[in-house]
Enzyme design. Structure first.
Site: not given
Length: 305
Positions: A139-141, A143, A241
């Site tokens: 998952i994104d940094m 998130t 997103r």
């Protein structure tokens, strides 16, 4: 490794053939890695290099050369992990905000992988290479929430296959701009690289991969915001997103796909991976894990109500 094609396996693509042949010999190699080996000309048929679309014939002599694993140069670091569950196959982590999952340019320390190397020692799968041991998804940094890491190659292959066929349960919570009149819906649109800004993703009908996000409004908040649950049917980069921005509901704090500035001082988008469910690689039972909303998210909801 050397294989001879028989009547039962003729006519299939070389990567699929190798995946099946390796599995029969109890050798765990992902199909994506086999495709990489083919591109690197490490796979020969009848003494000649073949392309990925080659279909095998009866009595073909297939030779696949697997290079020795490279020594991992990423250093183990004693970084605390919020562990939700752990056994001999998997470790489930509640990732904090601002933490990168695996090393990459600009982030070679302080990542989940650095912490895992310290915590698990040598007990991580090697399928995804030296920079991403054990990492089957990410998952994104900015998130927060649940990710699963695999301790061995069999577990990695088993869970990766579930990701491929979209059978894993992934529920996120987000705070988005603008209230809703319809309380649930679906966004469907292929996601790929933005044709101009290569750092961004976008709905790209020409070069994108199919992507589907289901959303449910938990609550319309005050001040023009909403609290929503998003369930992924697919798992593309920046999917929630991009999809929510495409229907005029960008995530609060997302300065890539939403407004450049927000009066609420946030470290990236307000997005939390709350639920992750899958079939366990050994028990074959469905398991589900949940990470509570982080404090910043709860406090933000209170401000916006």
């Amino acid at each position: 490794m050397t294989f001879t094609v028989d009547e039962a396996t003729k006519g299939i693509r070389i990567d699929k053939y190798l995946a099946q042949a390796c599995e029969e010999k109890d050798i765990t190699i992902s199909r994506s890695y086999l495709q990489t080996l083919i591109k690197e000309q490490a796979v020969w048929v009848n003494g000649k290099v073949v392309k990925a679309n080659y279909k095998v014939c009866v009595k073909d002599q297939v030779v696949c050369t697997i290079p020795q694993p490279k020594k991992l140069e990423i250093e183990p670091e004693d970084i605390p992990l919020d562990i939700l569950y752990e056994d001999n196959d998997i470790i489930v982590i509640n990732k904090g905000k601002g933490m990168v999952v695996h090393p990459a340019a600009g982030h070679y320390s302080g990542t989940i992988v650095n912490a895992l190397l310290y915590h698990c020692r040598d007990n991580l799968s090697g399928i995804n290479g030296v920079l991403r041991p054990g990492i089957v998804h990410r998952i994104d940094m900015n998130t927060t929430g649940v990710i699963v890491v695999c301790k061995n190659d069999k577990a990695h292959t088993f869970i990766a296959e579930q990701l491929k066929v979209h059978s894993i349960t992934r529920k996120y919570e987000a705070i988005v701009y603008n209230t809703f009149s319809t309380m649930e819906g679906m966004v469907e649109g292929p996601i790929g690289r933005h044709p101009i800004d290569r750092k961004k993703m976008c709905i790209n009908h020409k070069n994108g991969k199919d992507a589907i996000t289901h959303y449910r409004v938990i609550e319309n908040l005050g001040k023009g915001f909403a609290h929503v649950e998003c369930q992924l049917e697919t798992g593309r980069t920046h999917q929630i997103r991009v999809h929510m921005a495409s229907i005029s509901h960008p995530l609060l704090g997302d300065d890539v796909y939403g407004p450049a500035k927000s009066k609420y001082k946030l470290q990236g988008q307000a997005l939390h991976a709350r639920v992750l469910g899958f079939i366990h690689p050994t028990t074959k039972a469905y398991v589900e894990f949940e990470a509570p909303l982080p404090d910043y998210f709860v406090e933000l909801l209170e401000k916006l109500k």
